[in-house]
Each structure stands twice: as structure tokens, then as C-alpha cells.
Design a protein around this motif. Structure first.
Motif, PDB file in Angstrom:
ATOM      1  N   GLY A  39       0.801  -1.217   0.000  1.00  0.00           N
ATOM      2  CA  GLY A  39       0.000   0.000   0.000  1.00  0.00           C
ATOM      3  C   GLY A  39       0.834   1.268   0.000  1.00  0.00           C
ATOM      4  N   TYR A  40       2.120   1.138   0.354  1.00  0.00           N
ATOM      5  CA  TYR A  40       3.006   2.303   0.338  1.00  0.00           C
ATOM      6  C   TYR A  40       3.093   2.837  -1.088  1.00  0.00           C
ATOM      7  CZ  TYR A  40       7.081   5.202   1.521  1.00  0.00           C
ATOM      8  OH  TYR A  40       7.934   6.254   1.732  1.00  0.00           O
ATOM      9  N   LYS A  41       3.047   4.161  -1.241  1.00  0.00           N
ATOM     10  CA  LYS A  41       3.019   4.764  -2.578  1.00  0.00           C
ATOM     11  C   LYS A  41       4.221   5.677  -2.799  1.00  0.00           C
ATOM     12  CE  LYS A  41      -2.015   4.876  -2.174  1.00  0.00           C
ATOM     13  NZ  LYS A  41      -2.032   4.595  -0.691  1.00  0.00           N
ATOM     14  N   PHE A  42       4.806   5.561  -3.981  1.00  0.00           N
ATOM     15  CA  PHE A  42       5.834   6.484  -4.436  1.00  0.00           C
ATOM     16  C   PHE A  42       5.196   7.396  -5.468  1.00  0.00           C
ATOM     17  CE2 PHE A  42       8.093   2.618  -3.206  1.00  0.00           C
ATOM     18  CZ  PHE A  42       9.135   3.104  -2.441  1.00  0.00           C
ATOM     19  N   VAL A  43       5.403   8.689  -5.321  1.00  0.00           N
ATOM     20  CA  VAL A  43       4.865   9.659  -6.270  1.00  0.00           C
ATOM     21  C   VAL A  43       6.034  10.364  -6.946  1.00  0.00           C
ATOM     22  CG1 VAL A  43       3.442  11.710  -6.576  1.00  0.00           C
ATOM     23  CG2 VAL A  43       2.811  10.002  -4.856  1.00  0.00           C
ATOM     24  N   ILE A  44       6.081  10.306  -8.277  1.00  0.00           N
ATOM     25  CA  ILE A  44       7.153  10.940  -9.053  1.00  0.00           C
ATOM     26  C   ILE A  44       6.532  12.031  -9.914  1.00  0.00           C
ATOM     27  CG2 ILE A  44       8.967  10.607 -10.770  1.00  0.00           C
ATOM     28  CD1 ILE A  44       9.010   7.642  -9.903  1.00  0.00           C
ATOM     29  N   GLN A  45       7.005  13.248  -9.749  1.00  0.00           N
ATOM     30  CA  GLN A  45       6.535  14.351 -10.586  1.00  0.00           C
ATOM     31  C   GLN A  45       7.299  14.321 -11.905  1.00  0.00           C
ATOM     32  OE1 GLN A  45       5.487  18.541  -9.152  1.00  0.00           O
ATOM     33  NE2 GLN A  45       7.561  18.824  -9.916  1.00  0.00           N
ATOM     34  N   ALA A  46       6.613  14.030 -12.993  1.00  0.00           N
ATOM     35  CA  ALA A  46       7.244  13.885 -14.305  1.00  0.00           C
ATOM     36  C   ALA A  46       7.184  15.204 -15.056  1.00  0.00           C
ATOM     37  CB  ALA A  46       6.546  12.777 -15.104  1.00  0.00           C
ATOM     38  N   LEU A  47       7.899  16.179 -14.525  1.00  0.00           N
ATOM     39  CA  LEU A  47       7.946  17.506 -15.124  1.00  0.00           C
ATOM     40  C   LEU A  47       9.371  17.750 -15.591  1.00  0.00           C
ATOM     41  CD1 LEU A  47       6.253  20.060 -15.642  1.00  0.00           C
ATOM     42  CD2 LEU A  47       6.976  20.892 -13.413  1.00  0.00           C
ATOM     43  N   TYR A  48       9.536  17.963 -16.885  1.00  0.00           N
ATOM     44  CA  TYR A  48      10.874  18.059 -17.476  1.00  0.00           C
ATOM     45  C   TYR A  48      11.704  19.133 -16.774  1.00  0.00           C
ATOM     46  CZ  TYR A  48      14.419  17.910 -21.118  1.00  0.00           C
ATOM     47  OH  TYR A  48      15.601  17.760 -21.803  1.00  0.00           O
ATOM     48  N   ASN A  49      12.932  18.795 -16.418  1.00  0.00           N
ATOM     49  CA  ASN A  49      13.845  19.670 -15.691  1.00  0.00           C
ATOM     50  C   ASN A  49      13.372  19.987 -14.276  1.00  0.00           C
ATOM     51  OD1 ASN A  49      15.694  19.840 -17.752  1.00  0.00           O
ATOM     52  ND2 ASN A  49      14.887  21.735 -18.580  1.00  0.00           N
ATOM     53  N   HIS A  50      12.315  19.317 -13.803  1.00  0.00           N
ATOM     54  CA  HIS A  50      11.829  19.579 -12.448  1.00  0.00           C
ATOM     55  C   HIS A  50      11.283  18.279 -11.857  1.00  0.00           C
ATOM     56  CE1 HIS A  50      10.969  22.727  -9.519  1.00  0.00           C
ATOM     57  NE2 HIS A  50       9.878  22.053  -9.208  1.00  0.00           N
ATOM     58  N   VAL A  51      12.005  17.176 -12.072  1.00  0.00           N
ATOM     59  CA  VAL A  51      11.569  15.872 -11.581  1.00  0.00           C
ATOM     60  C   VAL A  51      11.729  15.822 -10.063  1.00  0.00           C
ATOM     61  CG1 VAL A  51      12.022  13.402 -11.627  1.00  0.00           C
ATOM     62  CG2 VAL A  51      12.144  14.722 -13.738  1.00  0.00           C
ATOM     63  N   GLY A  52      10.731  15.304  -9.385  1.00  0.00           N
ATOM     64  CA  GLY A  52      10.801  15.173  -7.937  1.00  0.00           C
ATOM     65  C   GLY A  52      10.089  13.916  -7.492  1.00  0.00           C
ATOM     66  N   ALA A  53      10.302  13.505  -6.256  1.00  0.00           N
ATOM     67  CA  ALA A  53       9.681  12.279  -5.758  1.00  0.00           C
ATOM     68  C   ALA A  53       9.376  12.388  -4.271  1.00  0.00           C
ATOM     69  CB  ALA A  53      10.597  11.082  -6.005  1.00  0.00           C
ATOM     70  N   ALA A  54       8.356  11.641  -3.840  1.00  0.00           N
ATOM     71  CA  ALA A  54       7.980  11.551  -2.428  1.00  0.00           C
ATOM     72  C   ALA A  54       7.358  10.187  -2.193  1.00  0.00           C
ATOM     73  CB  ALA A  54       6.999  12.668  -2.051  1.00  0.00           C
ATOM     74  N   GLY A  55       7.326   9.757  -0.945  1.00  0.00           N
ATOM     75  CA  GLY A  55       6.746   8.451  -0.640  1.00  0.00           C
ATOM     76  C   GLY A  55       6.001   8.460   0.671  1.00  0.00           C
ATOM     77  N   GLY A  56       4.982   7.581   0.772  1.00  0.00           N
ATOM     78  CA  GLY A  56       4.233   7.463   2.007  1.00  0.00           C
ATOM     79  C   GLY A  56       2.949   6.680   1.814  1.00  0.00           C
ATOM     80  N   HIS A  57       2.193   6.518   2.898  1.00  0.00           N
ATOM     81  CA  HIS A  57       0.881   5.872   2.833  1.00  0.00           C
ATOM     82  C   HIS A  57      -0.222   6.903   2.672  1.00  0.00           C
ATOM     83  CE1 HIS A  57       1.753   1.600   3.666  1.00  0.00           C
ATOM     84  NE2 HIS A  57       2.780   2.059   4.363  1.00  0.00           N
ATOM     85  N   THR A  58      -0.083   8.040   3.353  1.00  0.00           N
ATOM     86  CA  THR A  58      -1.086   9.109   3.257  1.00  0.00           C
ATOM     87  C   THR A  58      -0.385  10.435   2.989  1.00  0.00           C
ATOM     88  OG1 THR A  58      -1.018   9.472   5.657  1.00  0.00           O
ATOM     89  CG2 THR A  58      -2.705   7.955   4.808  1.00  0.00           C
TER      90      THR A  58
END
Length: 256
Positions: A39-58
Motif C-alpha cells: 500500500g506504500y506509494k511512491f509519487v514521481i513528478q514527471a515535469l521536465y527539468n523539475h523531476v521530484g519524488a515523495a513516498g508514504g501511505h497518506t
């Protein structure tokens, strides 16, 4: 592991930001053995030259768990709207391909530097010109090359350990972008609009947006602004007077 691609639109549907969402499953032993529970989720922002990531359950902003708070690399309102949605579902496959922010928050267009209402950005027509200009965004390969063979100036600014760290991070990012099919030689530009004082030529309230269709949104705002258009012949002087202003560069070009 489950994977979902989703476009999160701003509330006026002028533009969207793409995200990649990964969800851990029980069969993902590589992660579950490292305490990433199903259930743990990784979120990747797919914005060119501005890639970022975060993770969590909520990712509930009101509980100080928003995506922007969990990752300093992601700073868009669309990200937190996606996080709010993720916090209320069990399966990421339930996310629509296009998620519209208006259904969740009455948030405004994505702005990096402020969240003011449009009226707060306006300047009196009799005192200010309006101006719209663009800034070149170099390709990934161009920017990476600056550290692949550092100049004497860079060697003076950064120590060897930091340069090596940047080079390693750049190689990893290049491999990931190639895997995602990104064009590493692609160059683009960002459009800005703002106001110029008619007497002092000082620039004020420079505005821009993040997002795939951000330039279109900024141009639309500029066209609807009632102020007089700044005469082209004043542009070089405006850049000279505002050379210490963070929102304008000597290489910026008028967009009219």
C-alpha cells in the motif's frame, strides 16, 4: 508493483502536470523486506527539468503530510491535490487518467513563488505597462555538460567532492530519463508576464506557471490585462535598471 500515470490539471484547466504513481504489493519482497508495507506509494513528478519524488501511505495537507512537505523537490499545488486523492483510495488503479483539481480544492493555477489571487498581482493601468517576455531553458545534455568537464570557474566555486556528487547524480538522472523516453537535447522556453513602472521602469509582480501548457496560460493572462503594452524600445533599459532583480535576466527576450 502497481504503476499508474496520471495528469493532474489546474483548477481552470489551462494546464496539467504529469505524475507517475507506484504502489507496493505483497509480492514486492525487495521493498517489503525493507519495511515498505503493501500500500506504500511512491509519487514521481514527471515535469521536465523539475523531476521530484515523495513516498508514504497518506498525503493529507491538513495533517502536515502533504507531498510538498514530504519532498522539497515537489512544489506544485497539483501534487498535493493528487496526494489528497491518494489518501482516500486503496488501489491506485482507481485514479482517473485525468484528475481535475476543482473537484477537490478551490485551488488556483500552479504558481511557484506565490498563491495570491489574480487581483493582487494587478498594477494600476495609468502607472504601469504590461510586459511579456521569455527565457530560454537549456537542454538536459547542455546543463549536464557544464559539470562533465568543469570550467576553471566551476572548479573555483565547487570542491571536487561536490562536483563528483553532481556528476554521479546527473548520470543516474540521465539513465532514468532515457528509460522514460525523454529527449535529452530538447530545448524550450518559459513565458513570464509582469508590470513595468512607466516612470522608473522598475519591474513588478512577475508571474509564471509550472506545467505542460503553462506558457499558454501566462499568455492568456497577459492578453486580458488592460494595461498598455510596454514599448519595445524600452526593453534594454528595463533590463539594465532591473539587473539585480531575481525575476528578470539580461538574456530574456520580449515575446511580442
Amino acid at each position: 508493483m502497481k504503476i499508474k500515470f496520471v495528469n493532474v490539471w489546474d483548477n481552470r484547466r489551462w494546464g496539467y502536470i504529469g505524475f507517475i504513481v507506484l504502489q507496493v504489493e505483497e509480492t514486492d519482497k525487495f521493498l517489503t523486506e525493507k519495511n515498505f508495507n503493501p500500500g506504500y506509494k511512491f509519487v514521481i513528478q514527471a515535469l521536465y527539468n523539475h523531476v521530484g519524488a515523495a513516498g508514504g501511505h497518506t498525503f493529507i495537507p491538513s495533517h502536515r503530510q502533504g507531498i510538498q512537505e514530504k519532498s522539497r523537490k515537489i512544489d506544485t499545488n497539483e501534487a498535493d491535490v493528487l496526494g489528497l486523492y491518494l489518501s482516500n483510495i486503496k488501489d491506485i488503479y482507481d485514479i482517473p487518467d485525468d484528475l481535475y483539481t476543482k473537484n477537490f480544492w478551490g485551488i488556483m493555477n500552479t504558481k511557484r513563488e506565490d498563491n495570491k489571487d489574480d487581483t493582487e498581482l494587478e498594477c494600476p493601468c495609468d502607472e504601469y505597462y504590461k510586459v511579456v517576455f521569455k527565457r530560454e531553458i537549456k537542454s538536459f545534455n547542455h546543463m549536464a555538460s557544464l559539470f562533465e568537464k568543469p570550467s576553471d570557474l566551476l572548479n573555483e566555486i565547487f570542491d571536487d567532492d561536490l562536483i563528483n556528487s553532481i556528476q554521479n547524480s546527473t548520470r543516474k538522472l540521465r539513465n532514468e530519463m532515457i528509460r522514460m523516453g525523454a529527449d535529452l537535447n530538447e530545448e524550450s522556453f518559459r513565458v513570464y508576464y509582469g508590470y513595468v513602472n512607466k516612470k522608473t521602469l522598475e519591474i513588478k509582480n512577475v508571474y509564471w506557471q509550472l506545467g505542460t501548457r503553462s506558457n499558454e496560460g501566462v499568455i492568456n493572462k497577459y492578453l486580458w490585462t488592460p494595461n498598455d503594452e510596454m514599448p519595445r524600445e524600452l526593453w534594454d533599459e528595463v533590463k539594465r535598471i532591473n539587473e539585480d532583480h531575481d525575476d528578470i535576466s539580461r538574456d530574456d527576450e520580449l515575446y511580442y
